[in-house]
Design a protein around this motif. Structure first.
Motif, PDB file in Angstrom:
ATOM      1  N   GLY A  84       0.814  -1.207   0.000  1.00 31.29           N
ATOM      2  CA  GLY A  84       0.000   0.000   0.000  1.00 31.29           C
ATOM      3  C   GLY A  84       0.849   1.259   0.000  1.00 31.29           C
ATOM      4  O   GLY A  84       0.562   2.217  -0.719  1.00 31.29           O
ATOM      5  N   ILE A 116      -3.575  -3.226  -1.749  1.00 33.02           N
ATOM      6  CA  ILE A 116      -3.974  -1.933  -1.189  1.00 33.02           C
ATOM      7  C   ILE A 116      -3.458  -0.823  -2.088  1.00 33.02           C
ATOM      8  O   ILE A 116      -2.254  -0.722  -2.325  1.00 33.02           O
ATOM      9  CB  ILE A 116      -3.417  -1.757   0.237  1.00 33.02           C
ATOM     10  CG1 ILE A 116      -3.899  -2.895   1.144  1.00 33.02           C
ATOM     11  CG2 ILE A 116      -3.841  -0.401   0.813  1.00 33.02           C
ATOM     12  CD1 ILE A 116      -3.270  -2.871   2.527  1.00 33.02           C
ATOM     13  N   ASP A 117      -4.359  -0.009  -2.611  1.00 36.56           N
ATOM     14  CA  ASP A 117      -3.977   1.122  -3.454  1.00 36.56           C
ATOM     15  C   ASP A 117      -4.394   2.400  -2.736  1.00 36.56           C
ATOM     16  O   ASP A 117      -5.575   2.706  -2.631  1.00 36.56           O
ATOM     17  CB  ASP A 117      -4.657   1.026  -4.822  1.00 36.56           C
ATOM     18  CG  ASP A 117      -4.160   2.090  -5.798  1.00 36.56           C
ATOM     19  OD1 ASP A 117      -3.509   3.048  -5.345  1.00 36.56           O
ATOM     20  OD2 ASP A 117      -4.426   1.961  -7.005  1.00 36.56           O
ATOM     21  N   LEU A 118      -3.413   3.133  -2.237  1.00 35.36           N
ATOM     22  CA  LEU A 118      -3.689   4.351  -1.477  1.00 35.36           C
ATOM     23  C   LEU A 118      -3.650   5.605  -2.340  1.00 35.36           C
ATOM     24  O   LEU A 118      -3.830   6.715  -1.834  1.00 35.36           O
ATOM     25  CB  LEU A 118      -2.675   4.488  -0.337  1.00 35.36           C
ATOM     26  CG  LEU A 118      -2.662   3.352   0.688  1.00 35.36           C
ATOM     27  CD1 LEU A 118      -1.555   3.568   1.709  1.00 35.36           C
ATOM     28  CD2 LEU A 118      -4.003   3.227   1.387  1.00 35.36           C
ATOM     29  N   PHE A 165      -4.193   9.184   6.543  1.00 34.59           N
ATOM     30  CA  PHE A 165      -5.053   8.599   5.511  1.00 34.59           C
ATOM     31  C   PHE A 165      -6.342   8.127   6.165  1.00 34.59           C
ATOM     32  O   PHE A 165      -6.328   7.244   7.025  1.00 34.59           O
ATOM     33  CB  PHE A 165      -4.371   7.417   4.820  1.00 34.59           C
ATOM     34  CG  PHE A 165      -5.217   6.808   3.731  1.00 34.59           C
ATOM     35  CD1 PHE A 165      -5.302   7.405   2.488  1.00 34.59           C
ATOM     36  CD2 PHE A 165      -5.946   5.648   3.970  1.00 34.59           C
ATOM     37  CE1 PHE A 165      -6.090   6.860   1.487  1.00 34.59           C
ATOM     38  CE2 PHE A 165      -6.746   5.100   2.976  1.00 34.59           C
ATOM     39  CZ  PHE A 165      -6.801   5.703   1.728  1.00 34.59           C
ATOM     40  N   TRP A 170      -6.049  11.441   1.582  1.00 44.84           N
ATOM     41  CA  TRP A 170      -4.863  11.823   2.348  1.00 44.84           C
ATOM     42  C   TRP A 170      -4.998  13.246   2.869  1.00 44.84           C
ATOM     43  O   TRP A 170      -5.523  14.129   2.178  1.00 44.84           O
ATOM     44  CB  TRP A 170      -3.610  11.724   1.481  1.00 44.84           C
ATOM     45  CG  TRP A 170      -3.111  10.323   1.298  1.00 44.84           C
ATOM     46  CD1 TRP A 170      -3.381   9.482   0.262  1.00 44.84           C
ATOM     47  CD2 TRP A 170      -2.269   9.598   2.198  1.00 44.84           C
ATOM     48  NE1 TRP A 170      -2.764   8.272   0.459  1.00 44.84           N
ATOM     49  CE2 TRP A 170      -2.069   8.313   1.632  1.00 44.84           C
ATOM     50  CE3 TRP A 170      -1.656   9.903   3.417  1.00 44.84           C
ATOM     51  CZ2 TRP A 170      -1.280   7.342   2.248  1.00 44.84           C
ATOM     52  CZ3 TRP A 170      -0.877   8.938   4.032  1.00 44.84           C
ATOM     53  CH2 TRP A 170      -0.690   7.679   3.452  1.00 44.84           C
TER      54      TRP A 170
END
Length: 299
Positions: A84, A116-118, A165, A170
């Motif tokens: 992530g 996980i892609d933040l 986050f 963010w």
């Protein structure tokens, strides 16, 4: 033991640190740190100390931590989290950490169970902002930027303390020199970011409160939604948030803290919702519908 683990963790996160810095961080004497370094070396983790300018304590190059210290579940959590962070980092770290863990964790069972892609669709701009803000936090340098909010556009100067986050976005949390208080700023509304040369003296930090402000009077929404909107209601408020009428439409009653949030949420449904309460929102929607009709009739 906690201090020893803390020292190892710090050395894994950064290439080098001095004994005085470790002593200050853990609030112990330099002699105690020297004993800790000896203990860590005796445990089988090779530490190297270099003297002079730019010197310090570091883990020997090429050393790999035995993966037997971690369970399969712990490795999954580590690599999922690192994956992530790689999604929003200009310098991915998951591969190097995997190598330090003796190559274990590479199979799909560890690395690919969770994705996980933040960054989402902001991946072209977000990593640069995060890197600059992270550097400013570490160097204790103020940030200046243009900020766009519902109240308009303004220039802010802050002392940054945390990257946060939450709510699928963010934020940077810091002390705003204009408002003279701690504020949370959404990175996607923050542009023309500049790291200032002046260094700030850290302030005593209040207990961070990153959640929404629930103080004040609540507003009760009562609305009927078309069945096609079931997925949105379930996604945002759960399976039991509505009741189904005899005609198949969905009745939702829910409290909101901020009127603007309630209004924008209702507007996002277009003509697939009919508001029963509050009357203020009904009147607002009527005005907007009349204005839209007038605008399109004129064109």
């Amino acid at each position: 033991m906690d201090r020893l683990i803390g020292i190892i963790t710090i050395l894994l996160r950064q290439d080098k640190i001095t004994a005085p810095e470790l002593a200050s961080r853990f609030e112990v004497s330099r002699r105690t740190i020297n004993r800790d370094i000896e203990t860590i070396c005796q445990a089988g983790i090779p530490l190297v100390t270099t003297q002079g300018r730019g010197g310090g304590i570091s883990i020997a190059e090429g050393y790999k931590i035995s993966s037997s210290l971690l369970t399969s579940e712990e490795l999954q959590a580590i690599f999922a989290g690192l994956g992530g962070m790689d999604s929003i980092s200009e310098r991915p770290v998951s591969t190097s950490v995997q190598e330090r863990l003796s190559g274990r964790g590479g199979p799909a069972s560890c690395a690919d169970t969770f994705v996980i892609d933040l960054a989402s669709h902001y991946r072209l701009t977000l990593p640069q902002k995060l890197e600059r803000i992270k550097a400013a936090i570490q160097e204790r340098r103020c940030l200046a930027f243009q900020y766009f909010s519902a109240k308009g556009e303004c220039r802010r100067i802050i002392e940054p303390y945390r990257l946060v986050f939450q709510w699928a976005a963010w934020y940077v949390w810091g002390y705003c020199q204009i408002r003279e208080d701690f504020r949370l700023f959404k990175l996607n509304r923050l542009w023309n970011l500049e790291v200032l040369p002046n260094i700030f003296e850290p302030r005593p930090l209040p207990e961070p409160s990153f959640g929404p402000d629930f103080s004040g009077e609540t507003l009760r929404l009562k609305a009927v939604f078309s069945p096609e909107q079931t997925h949105r209601l379930v996604e945002e408020y759960g399976l039991d948030c509505y009741t189904r009428n005899a005609d198949g439409n969905l009745m939702l009653e829910r409290d909101f803290v901020h009127y603007d949030n309630m209004r924008e949420w209702i507007l996002s449904f277009g003509d697939r919702v009919y508001v029963l309460e509050p009357e203020r929102l009904r009147a607002d929607l009527r005005r907007q519908a009349e204005n839209l009709l007038k605008a399109y009739q004129e064109t």
